[in-house]
Design an enzyme around this catalytic site. Structure first.
Site, PDB file in Angstrom:
ATOM      1  N   HIS A 118      41.170  27.197  35.117  1.00 24.89           N
ATOM      2  CA  HIS A 118      39.766  27.381  35.500  1.00 24.89           C
ATOM      3  C   HIS A 118      39.685  28.346  36.682  1.00 24.89           C
ATOM      4  O   HIS A 118      40.465  28.236  37.634  1.00 24.89           O
ATOM      5  CB  HIS A 118      39.161  26.023  35.892  1.00 24.89           C
ATOM      6  CG  HIS A 118      37.789  26.110  36.481  1.00 24.89           C
ATOM      7  ND1 HIS A 118      37.532  25.873  37.816  1.00 24.89           N
ATOM      8  CD2 HIS A 118      36.591  26.407  35.915  1.00 24.89           C
ATOM      9  CE1 HIS A 118      36.240  26.014  38.049  1.00 24.89           C
ATOM     10  NE2 HIS A 118      35.647  26.329  36.923  1.00 24.89           N
ATOM     11  N   ASN A 119      38.744  29.295  36.612  1.00 21.38           N
ATOM     12  CA  ASN A 119      38.588  30.272  37.698  1.00 21.38           C
ATOM     13  C   ASN A 119      39.954  30.789  38.154  1.00 21.38           C
ATOM     14  O   ASN A 119      40.323  30.731  39.334  1.00 21.38           O
ATOM     15  CB  ASN A 119      37.814  29.678  38.868  1.00 21.38           C
ATOM     16  CG  ASN A 119      36.337  29.502  38.552  1.00 21.38           C
ATOM     17  OD1 ASN A 119      35.883  29.863  37.466  1.00 21.38           O
ATOM     18  ND2 ASN A 119      35.578  28.951  39.490  1.00 21.38           N
ATOM     19  N   GLU A 148      40.659  32.298  32.760  1.00 17.03           N
ATOM     20  CA  GLU A 148      39.227  32.526  32.954  1.00 17.03           C
ATOM     21  C   GLU A 148      39.004  33.754  33.829  1.00 17.03           C
ATOM     22  O   GLU A 148      39.671  33.942  34.843  1.00 17.03           O
ATOM     23  CB  GLU A 148      38.550  31.311  33.587  1.00 17.03           C
ATOM     24  CG  GLU A 148      37.041  31.472  33.664  1.00 17.03           C
ATOM     25  CD  GLU A 148      36.315  30.202  34.036  1.00 17.03           C
ATOM     26  OE1 GLU A 148      35.117  30.109  33.716  1.00 17.03           O
ATOM     27  OE2 GLU A 148      36.928  29.317  34.661  1.00 17.03           O
ATOM     28  N   ASP A 150      35.653  35.683  35.495  1.00 15.91           N
ATOM     29  CA  ASP A 150      34.213  35.748  35.747  1.00 15.91           C
ATOM     30  C   ASP A 150      33.836  37.194  36.072  1.00 15.91           C
ATOM     31  O   ASP A 150      34.261  37.738  37.101  1.00 15.91           O
ATOM     32  CB  ASP A 150      33.832  34.837  36.922  1.00 15.91           C
ATOM     33  CG  ASP A 150      33.946  33.360  36.551  1.00 15.91           C
ATOM     34  OD1 ASP A 150      34.328  33.070  35.408  1.00 15.91           O
ATOM     35  OD2 ASP A 150      33.669  32.510  37.420  1.00 15.91           O
ATOM     36  N   HIS A 163      33.837  34.593  42.090  1.00 17.70           N
ATOM     37  CA  HIS A 163      32.978  33.445  41.826  1.00 17.70           C
ATOM     38  C   HIS A 163      31.577  33.795  42.324  1.00 17.70           C
ATOM     39  O   HIS A 163      31.325  33.822  43.527  1.00 17.70           O
ATOM     40  CB  HIS A 163      33.519  32.194  42.531  1.00 17.70           C
ATOM     41  CG  HIS A 163      32.954  30.925  41.986  1.00 17.70           C
ATOM     42  ND1 HIS A 163      32.950  29.743  42.673  1.00 17.70           N
ATOM     43  CD2 HIS A 163      32.373  30.655  40.783  1.00 17.70           C
ATOM     44  CE1 HIS A 163      32.387  28.801  41.935  1.00 17.70           C
ATOM     45  NE2 HIS A 163      32.037  29.327  40.793  1.00 17.70           N
ATOM     46  N   GLU A 197      33.580  34.870  31.433  1.00 21.95           N
ATOM     47  CA  GLU A 197      32.244  34.422  31.822  1.00 21.95           C
ATOM     48  C   GLU A 197      31.466  35.679  32.207  1.00 21.95           C
ATOM     49  O   GLU A 197      31.660  36.236  33.283  1.00 21.95           O
ATOM     50  CB  GLU A 197      32.328  33.426  32.976  1.00 21.95           C
ATOM     51  CG  GLU A 197      30.990  32.778  33.294  1.00 21.95           C
ATOM     52  CD  GLU A 197      31.123  31.654  34.307  1.00 21.95           C
ATOM     53  OE1 GLU A 197      30.447  31.732  35.348  1.00 21.95           O
ATOM     54  OE2 GLU A 197      31.909  30.715  34.064  1.00 21.95           O
TER      55      GLU A 197
END
Length: 499
Positions: A118-119, A148, A150, A163, A197
């Site tokens: 995640h992230n 991931e 973003d 983020h 994302e």
């Protein structure tokens, strides 16, 4: 039986460190100064439960671990050679056959637990943490197969990764993809899924697509693979590919959609679509509709990610979502601790390739499975562990040796999850516990075993020292127990192994 030892520089003084091994050696040596091949074979058969071991096996151990020339010439083993063998990988609690890929890799992707981050770009917390390319390198080198990214609009038409709406630092998207291309298949030959994302404008989305194509080249999956059209995802096996999870023209097998309900998914979701949900929503579904969640994950990929409230990059317990067969249980890889211990333990299996075949009970179409319900099975597995000794434990800054105990934990379905402690040995670098524990396990296929050494700091307080976690199914069998005990309590797994 199992012995715990610190991964420190090893002493050669058996009298103070491994007395129990010296006694075991003397028992088999029966007054002789060395163990001849035939006796070593008997030890391997009876104590290590290596039933296929023969004289050739024993001689190969002598060649690897015995350095005394006279013993090598007489094809026997001294205590020093025996000690080297007992503290080697050949005596690891983890089955060394599982350090290579051994599972069926031709099942659809939905049939596997997939190591997921995640992230991935963050090296610290979710608010002011630093984003760094090394975070992707570290995750990939740990066998992570779902990363991931973003994506946000950046300066001069260069998309950035960070983020959003926080003070986390930014890195360029093109540098992330270049890093992924360089390191994606260093430790695993199996597909990498990029979870993008996407928060970019149409113009910068086109830049992202161009970078994916130009940097990843032939490694990017851009059209469906030539596999039977059964309405299922392809397997991890057909080649080294990177699969994009956004930018519609490049999405082949992992198009992300919103989850509504299990019944809606059953009637409307396509096999190449997957859902992502935060841990709190997923947890409610596990408790309310566990069997439906299992059936959903037989056909579709589901991704679970940490709650937004985890601003310090803490993690949830991944076991509760593996129990319902969720494939992409994403964790903050930068945060050490209990959840990542379980993740590392789970994915060291199958050669550390990042794909673990889900057990049959999670894939059966004939019989429903709900991990929240007590499991009644014809055979209950009983695990017998004997924690003998720790060696060369670290000394705290104060200079006083630890007051150490070992906690053995079972992590699986709720009815199996439990823990037991040895007694505390005060002020010792080489504590001797010699404690037996028996665990009754109904679903061993899902269980992880975690050994945790702790320092007793108060009547009800203790501090973490070290741990080791592995899947129950990767444990080597050890010394078989007496037949009477087997008849009384079922299937035993005992060990004389090192951790």
């Amino acid at each position: 039986m199992t012995s715990l030892q610190g991964k420190m520089k090893k002493s050669t003084a058996p009298s103070c460190r491994r007395v129990e091994l010296h006694h075991l050696y003397q028992y088999y040596a029966t007054g002789q100064t060395t163990l001849p091949v035939c006796v070593l074979v008997r030890f391997l058969n009876h104590e290590q439960f290596e039933l296929t071991a023969n004289e050739e096996t024993a001689e190969s151990l002598i060649d690897r671990y015995e350095i005394a020339e006279t013993a090598r010439e007489s094809r026997s083993m001294t205590f020093e050679g025996f000690l080297r063998y007992m503290e080697s990988k050949d005596c690891s609690l983890f089955d060394q056959a599982h350090t290579s890929v051994y599972q069926d890799m031709d099942q659809p992707l939905t049939s596997y637990f997939i190591s997921s981050s995640h992230n991935t770009y963050l090296t610290g917390d979710q608010l002011v943490g630093k984003s760094h390319l090394d975070a992707y390198v570290c995750a990939l080198r740990k066998g992570c197969r779902c990363l991931e990214i973003d994506c946000w609009d950046g300066p001069d038409m260069e998309p950035v990764v960070y983020h959003g709406y926080t003070l986390t630092t930014k890195i360029f998207f093109k540098d992330v993809i270049t890093t992924v291309e360089q390191h994606a298949f260093e430790v695993s030959a199996y597909p990498v899924i990029l979870s993008l994302e996407n928060h970019c404008s149409q113009e910068q989305q086109e830049v992202i697509a161009q970078y994916l194509v130009s940097i990843l080249g032939d490694k990017l999956l851009r059209s469906p693979l030539d596999h039977p059209t059964t309405g299922e995802l392809p397997s991890p096996n057909k080649k080294k590919v990177v699969v994009a999870e956004a930018l519609s023209d490049l999405v082949i097998y992992t198009r992300s959609i919103k989850f509504n309900s299990f019944s809606h998914s059953k009637d409307n979701q396509n096999y190449f679509e997957n859902t992502s949900m935060a841990e709190k929503k997923a947890r409610k579904l596990v408790k309310a509709s566990g069997a439906d969640f299992v059936q959903h994950n037989q056909k579709f990929l589901s991704r679970i990610y940490p709650a937004g409230s985890r601003t310090a990059s803490s993690n949830y317990n991944p076991q509760e979502f593996w129990n319902v067969g969720s494939q992409l249980v994403a964790l903050n890889f930068q945060s050490l601790g209990f959840p990542m211990d379980l993740n590392d333990g789970r994915f060291q299996d199958n050669g550390g390739c990042g794909y673990i075949l889900k057990p049959g009970l999670l894939m059966s179409r004939e019989r429903s499975f709900d991990p929240s319900c007590s499991q009644r099975r014809l055979t209950t597995t009983h695990l017998l562990v004997k924690v003998i000794r720790g060696s060369n434990l670290p000394v705290p800054r104060g200079g006083k040796a630890l007051d150490a105990f070992v906690r053995v934990e079972i992590h699986g379905v709720p009815s199996d999850s439990c823990r037991k402690n040895t007694h505390t040995v005060k002020n010792s670098l080489n504590p001797y516990w010699n404690t037996e524990m028996i665990f009754s396990i109904s679903v061993p296929e899902l269980c992880l075993i975690r050994f945790c050494v702790r320092d007793q700091t108060g009547l009800l307080s203790s501090e973490f020292v070290g741990q080791y976690t592995l899947p129950f199914t990767s444990i080597k069998k050890g010394e078989p127990q007496r037949q009477k005990e087997k008849e009384e309590v079922g299937v035993f797994y005992g060990f004389h192994q090192s951790i």
